[in-house]
Each structure stands twice: as structure tokens, then as C-alpha cells.
Design an enzyme around this catalytic site. Sequence first.
Site, PDB file in Angstrom:
ATOM      1  N   VAL A  11      52.862  13.259  44.126  1.00 45.75           N
ATOM      2  CA  VAL A  11      53.814  12.469  44.859  1.00 45.75           C
ATOM      3  C   VAL A  11      54.597  13.652  46.041  1.00 45.75           C
ATOM      4  O   VAL A  11      55.453  12.980  47.260  1.00 45.75           O
ATOM      5  CB  VAL A  11      55.321  12.061  44.000  1.00 45.75           C
ATOM      6  CG1 VAL A  11      56.918  12.036  44.660  1.00 45.75           C
ATOM      7  CG2 VAL A  11      54.747  11.865  43.126  1.00 45.75           C
ATOM      8  N   GLU A 124      66.248   8.577  41.411  1.00 43.36           N
ATOM      9  CA  GLU A 124      65.620   7.152  41.904  1.00 43.36           C
ATOM     10  C   GLU A 124      63.993   7.297  41.326  1.00 43.36           C
ATOM     11  O   GLU A 124      63.612   6.095  41.000  1.00 43.36           O
ATOM     12  CB  GLU A 124      65.847   6.569  42.923  1.00 43.36           C
ATOM     13  CG  GLU A 124      65.853   5.044  43.582  1.00 43.36           C
ATOM     14  CD  GLU A 124      66.686   3.955  42.870  1.00 43.36           C
ATOM     15  OE1 GLU A 124      68.037   4.053  42.883  1.00 43.36           O
ATOM     16  OE2 GLU A 124      65.911   3.420  42.043  1.00 43.36           O
ATOM     17  N   VAL A 127      62.317   6.487  37.905  1.00 46.61           N
ATOM     18  CA  VAL A 127      61.714   4.789  36.934  1.00 46.61           C
ATOM     19  C   VAL A 127      61.533   3.612  37.762  1.00 46.61           C
ATOM     20  O   VAL A 127      62.225   3.679  38.879  1.00 46.61           O
ATOM     21  CB  VAL A 127      63.047   3.933  35.643  1.00 46.61           C
ATOM     22  CG1 VAL A 127      62.776   3.120  35.772  1.00 46.61           C
ATOM     23  CG2 VAL A 127      63.557   5.168  35.492  1.00 46.61           C
ATOM     24  N   GLY A 129      59.459   3.480  39.842  1.00 50.15           N
ATOM     25  CA  GLY A 129      58.244   4.036  41.449  1.00 50.15           C
ATOM     26  C   GLY A 129      59.246   4.424  42.341  1.00 50.15           C
ATOM     27  O   GLY A 129      60.331   4.569  42.733  1.00 50.15           O
ATOM     28  N   ILE A 131      60.584   0.796  42.880  1.00 45.65           N
ATOM     29  CA  ILE A 131      61.338  -0.263  42.442  1.00 45.65           C
ATOM     30  C   ILE A 131      63.150   0.206  43.036  1.00 45.65           C
ATOM     31  O   ILE A 131      63.407   1.370  41.480  1.00 45.65           O
ATOM     32  CB  ILE A 131      61.184  -0.873  41.723  1.00 45.65           C
ATOM     33  CG1 ILE A 131      60.024  -1.521  40.902  1.00 45.65           C
ATOM     34  CG2 ILE A 131      62.137  -1.930  40.920  1.00 45.65           C
ATOM     35  CD1 ILE A 131      59.436  -1.909  39.840  1.00 45.65           C
ATOM     36  N   GLU A 185      45.797   8.894  33.754  1.00 46.96           N
ATOM     37  CA  GLU A 185      45.573   9.735  33.780  1.00 46.96           C
ATOM     38  C   GLU A 185      44.223  10.208  32.601  1.00 46.96           C
ATOM     39  O   GLU A 185      43.526   9.356  32.086  1.00 46.96           O
ATOM     40  CB  GLU A 185      46.341  10.890  32.603  1.00 46.96           C
ATOM     41  CG  GLU A 185      47.875  10.202  33.457  1.00 46.96           C
ATOM     42  CD  GLU A 185      47.917  11.385  34.982  1.00 46.96           C
ATOM     43  OE1 GLU A 185      47.287  12.014  35.032  1.00 46.96           O
ATOM     44  OE2 GLU A 185      48.430  10.657  35.490  1.00 46.96           O
ATOM     45  N   LYS A 200      61.289   6.352  30.634  1.00 47.54           N
ATOM     46  CA  LYS A 200      62.120   5.440  31.258  1.00 47.54           C
ATOM     47  C   LYS A 200      63.733   4.933  30.654  1.00 47.54           C
ATOM     48  O   LYS A 200      64.325   4.335  31.483  1.00 47.54           O
ATOM     49  CB  LYS A 200      61.245   4.777  32.002  1.00 47.54           C
ATOM     50  CG  LYS A 200      60.229   5.770  32.732  1.00 47.54           C
ATOM     51  CD  LYS A 200      59.470   4.446  33.613  1.00 47.54           C
ATOM     52  CE  LYS A 200      58.084   5.538  34.436  1.00 47.54           C
ATOM     53  NZ  LYS A 200      56.839   5.206  34.776  1.00 47.54           N
TER      54      LYS A 200
HETATM   55  N1  HSE Z   1      51.657   6.614  34.564  1.00 45.29           N
HETATM   56  C1  HSE Z   1      52.668   5.865  34.766  1.00 45.29           C
HETATM   57  C2  HSE Z   1      52.365   4.504  35.249  1.00 45.29           C
HETATM   58  C3  HSE Z   1      53.489   6.681  36.662  1.00 45.29           C
HETATM   59  O1  HSE Z   1      51.203   4.262  34.878  1.00 45.29           O
HETATM   60  O2  HSE Z   1      53.305   4.089  35.488  1.00 45.29           O
HETATM   61  C4  HSE Z   1      54.924   6.830  36.889  1.00 45.29           C
HETATM   62  O3  HSE Z   1      55.360   6.319  36.167  1.00 45.29           O
END
Ligand code: HSE
Length: 413
Positions: A11, A124, A127, A129, A131, A185, A200
Site C-alpha cells: 500500500v 478511508e 475498510v 480498500g 471503495i 497471505e 472492518k
Molecule cells: N486480506 C484482506 C482481504 C486485504 O483479502 O480482503 C484487505 O483488507
Amino acid sequence: MYIAIMGYGVVGSGVAQVINKNHDSIVRKSTQSELEIKYILDIRDFPGDPNEKLFVKDFDVILNDPDIKIVVETMGGLHPAYEFVSACLKAGKHVVTSNKELVAEKGCELLGYAAQNNVNFLFEASVGGGIPIIRPISQCLAANEIDEFAGILNGTTNFILTRMINDNMPFEEALRLAQDNGYAERDPSADILGHDACRKVCILASLCFGKHVYPGQVHTEGITEITLEDVEYAKNWGGVIKLLGRAKRSEDGKQISAIVSPAFVDHHSQLAGVDDVFNAILVRGDAIGDVVFYGRGAGKLPTASAVVGDVIDCARHENKQKFFGWADSQDGYVSDYLDATTSLYVRANCNHPSETLSNAQKAFGEIKVLKRPNAPENEIAFVTPVATERELRTKLETVLGLEVITTIRVTDY
Ligand code: HSE
């Protein structure tokens, strides 16, 4: 105006990329004469990176430089992000973060430091990404009492469930594919166990209902127990299984319910067609009715888009504070999830299926019996009517004595 970025991962590097690429229009929209990255904090080295000259390893360089007016925190994790962000706010610097763990655990406290120092703390990107959802809830929908929201808030689990639903792919294989595609991950537990969605939900619930909801207060279930058999039964019911983060205020507004769990979602719902890594959040307000926000919930540039939008907002409101109406909460503010009303999908094993289904009918009232091809003879599946979850589970255990394999909440969004 100078800014600093803390954390040059996916990011943070996206933020630098967007600021450099769209520099002129960002400066114009910021209403400043210039907006420039002065430092990037990271413990790692990035030889050959276009921003190589900006790297520092000592946080105090940023903290003690009066030129730095806006700090972007994209390090992730609670520590040392919490200490660094607190220090920046107390030093009178605006802070923009994408760190959902930080906001979910410490949002109220950090907004307090921002208020005391007449700066902004904006999040912002924490939550959904890219949006827009934080600003719409706190500004555009401010005229409403928000009654409830439900969201597909995690892209990784939505990708896995989509593969299970559309391609009949077992969970483990879909998880491996998510990892191969770089969505999940290497340690995917925060996604598949629902913790990421839980954070979130906390942020959205705190904003929607005005009091801090902490991750420990939200009953959270992931998708690791969902099987292709459940996917088949959901299809027979007329819908799909989604991992939903939900919260609802009580009628008197004194309590809220909040939960993260897999849920049956009707095919007609706007949430049912949200596939792959996309996210969507349905917000139900007393004036607007239902409104749905949809888009890319993760990824480098979508998340950077939200972060840089906040940076521009800080620059525009250099001497003015944005109000979120986010107070602290007391014990008991989030009700026990067993007291919420729901309908349940139940899959169970039993020796006498027709007798058991007839007993279930007597115990619950009207049940909807579900079928799937090639089900073993001793397997039954049905959907109960709506009652409190406590009542439904008590009946399953004590009245029917069922050997339950799975239960999944059924929603009506
Ligand atoms: N690991 C999260 C997802 C990334 O898959 O939505 C964004 O918070």
C-alpha cells in the site's frame, strides 16, 4: 505541503506511485501550492527504487520535522503503528492510515488525540480498500439513523467461496489458488478465520452507531468449516454462502448486535452476485433505505486511491477538523449474539431421517427441508423459522438431540 509515508509495502509504495503519477491534479485538488513526499520510513532497503533518496529508518526524523504536516501510516499491525500515530497526532500532524487493526482497536483514542491537537485522523482505506465507505457513512448518509449494515468485507474469503460455488472446488484447493494468485497471505488465518472482516465490522459499526465496537466484542466465525455439501444445500435453498460482517442497532438504540459469520444469501440479494476478490457493503438507513457500495476491497492501487483521497482531504482541511461522532462504549453495548434473531440452516446426521424431520417440524414450526444429489441416507438438512439463536440452538440440542454437522445463519438482505 510535505508529507511522510511510514511503511513501504504494497500500500505504501502504491501511495507514492499514485502521488507521483497524478502529481499535478492532486496538488490542484489539495488546494495547496505543492504536495510532496519528503520521507519514507521503512526498516528495509530498496536499492534502485525511484524514491530511494527519501528513505529514512528513524521515526524521529519525521516526528521532529515541522515541515511534515501529513503522515501516511501504511505499516500495518498494532505496534509500533499505534505509538507512531499517537506521537504524530500529539505533535500536531494529520495522520492518514489504511491500518484496520489500528483503527478497530484504537480508533476512538486516536480520534481523541486528533481532536485535542486540532488535526485530522482519516482512515478511508481501512475498510473496503478503494471503495468509498467511511466518508459516505459519516458525511453523505449523516442525515440517516443507520439501522444496520451487512458486508462482504474480505476479498480472500470471497475468492475462495466463489471458487467453491462456481467451480465446485474444495476449500483447501481454493485457498491454495488464492495464495498462488497473491490474494491470501502465506499465513491466511486472519482472512479465513474472519478476524480481518471483524476489524472492518468494528470500524463500520463504530461509525454507523456512534460508539466504539472492539474486536473482542464481535462474535466471529470464519469459513474453514464450510464444505461443498453446504454449498449444494445453499443452492437448493436458492442462494449462496458468503462471509458476512453485520451489525444492527436495537430498536431503542441502546445496544447493537454485531457478528462475522458465513451466511446463506438469497440469489436475489445484491450481495449474492459479488464474486471473486470484490467487496460490497449494504447500508440500511431510515431515510435512504438500502444503499450498496461495491468495488475492489484490496490491492495496491485501489487502496492507495483511498489513502491519497484522505491526504488531499487533510490538505484541504489543514486547519479544520472532520467530525466522526465516535465515542467510547461501555460493557454490554454489544449484545450477546445468541440473543439476536435469525433463521438457521442445519445439516445433521441421524438414524431415522423422516422421523427426525417430523420432530424438527413439531419443535420449530414450519421448516424447509433441503436436498442435495447423492446425500447419504442418514443426512438431513433444513432451514428453521426465525427465532433467537439461543432458542434455536437449545431446541437442536435438547429437544432433538441431533448430531449436528454444520449450522449457517440465513439472512434476508
Ligand atoms: N486480506 C484482506 C482481504 C486485504 O483479502 O480482503 C484487505 O483488507
